[in-house]
Design an enzyme around this catalytic site. Structure first.
Site, short mmCIF file in Angstrom:
data_model
loop_
_atom_site.label_atom_id
_atom_site.label_comp_id
_atom_site.label_asym_id
_atom_site.label_seq_id
_atom_site.Cartn_x
_atom_site.Cartn_y
_atom_site.Cartn_z
N THR A 43 -3.12 -0.64 -3.03
CA THR A 43 -4.08 0.44 -2.79
C THR A 43 -3.32 1.73 -2.48
OG1 THR A 43 -6.13 1.02 -1.60
CG2 THR A 43 -4.35 0.09 -0.28
N MET B 5 0.81 -1.21 0.00
CA MET B 5 0.00 0.00 0.00
C MET B 5 0.84 1.26 0.00
SD MET B 5 -1.45 -0.25 3.93
CE MET B 5 -1.87 -1.97 3.70
N CYS B 6 0.21 2.38 -0.39
CA CYS B 6 0.84 3.69 -0.40
C CYS B 6 2.02 3.67 -1.38
CB CYS B 6 1.26 4.06 1.03
SG CYS B 6 1.77 5.78 1.25
N ILE B 7 3.24 4.00 -0.93
CA ILE B 7 4.41 4.01 -1.80
C ILE B 7 5.09 2.64 -1.86
CG2 ILE B 7 6.09 4.67 -0.02
CD1 ILE B 7 5.91 5.89 -3.74
#
Length: 217
Positions: free
Chosen positions: A189, A134-136
């Site tokens: 995500t 998720m995220c980076i």
């Protein structure tokens, strides 16, 4: 009970794991009736950031020790993780993913992923076990796999272009949704790449955890 490895990278968005993302992940796993097993590499952080001012601080901190703050002490050295003991693996974001689990923050498309993490992810994939990033954190995937994966970091055009340069198939995605590479069982995500508050981040993260658990069946 299914066991889900959760890879942490410190404690704090600017130099470690994004704490909201990590805690939401742990909560979603627990509410699903599964068990989270936390790991972090036993090494020094890339840097230390004052989260009040955003300024760098002198000195160093250990990634495993800092991650233990989030895991309430229930955490193991990443070197002890085995794909044989886990049903799935999830990596929350935060700059720690791009500074401590890899050096994407400084090297971009030329980055290198922590060798122990890379080996674990490849072993999980070889065993047909699902992965959630998720995220980076999805920025590490093109450096782990030598074939294109469908993934997302949200809608940031510049970062998406770097990931495509690295060989990924980037799919634009809103904060409350997920992108699934069904063939490879990889779920991603945007989380705080797009989220404006913890509730927005939670929606996509909870979907990611749910899909990862479904893919274990």
């Amino acid at each position: 009970m299914k066991k889900v490895g959760v890879i942490l990278s410190g404690a704090g968005v600017y130099d470690g794991s994004e704490i909201h993302e990590a805690v939401i992940t742990l909560l979603a796993i627990a509410r699903s009736g599964a068990q989270a097993v936390c790991f972090a590499p036993d090494k020094s952080q890339s840097d230390v950031i004052n989260h009040l001012t955003g300024e760098a601080l002198a000195g160093s901190r250990n990634v495993l020790i800092e991650s233990a703050r989030i895991a309430r002490g229930a955490i193991q050295n990443l070197a002890q993780a085995s794909a044989n003991d886990l049903d799935a693996l999830i990596v929350p974001g935060g700059f720690g993913a791009a500074k401590n689990l890899s050096n994407f923050a400084s090297q971009g498309s030329e980055c290198v992923v922590d060798s122990t993490l890379k080996q674990l992810v490849l072993e999980m994939h070889k065993a047909g076990k699902p992965l959630g990033f998720m995220c980076i954190a999805p920025a590490m995937l093109p450096k782990i796999f030598d074939f294109p994966l469908r993934l997302t970091i949200g809608t940031d055009i510049d970062t998406a272009e770097v990931l495509e340069e690295m060989g990924a198939e980037h799919v634009p995605c809103p904060v409350d949704d997920i992108v699934v590479d069904e063939e490879n069982k990889v779920v991603t995500t945007p989380a705080y790449m797009l989220a404006e508050d913890i509730a927005q981040a939670a929606t996509g993260i909870e979907k990611l955890v749910a899909r990862v658990l479904v893919l274990t069946e």
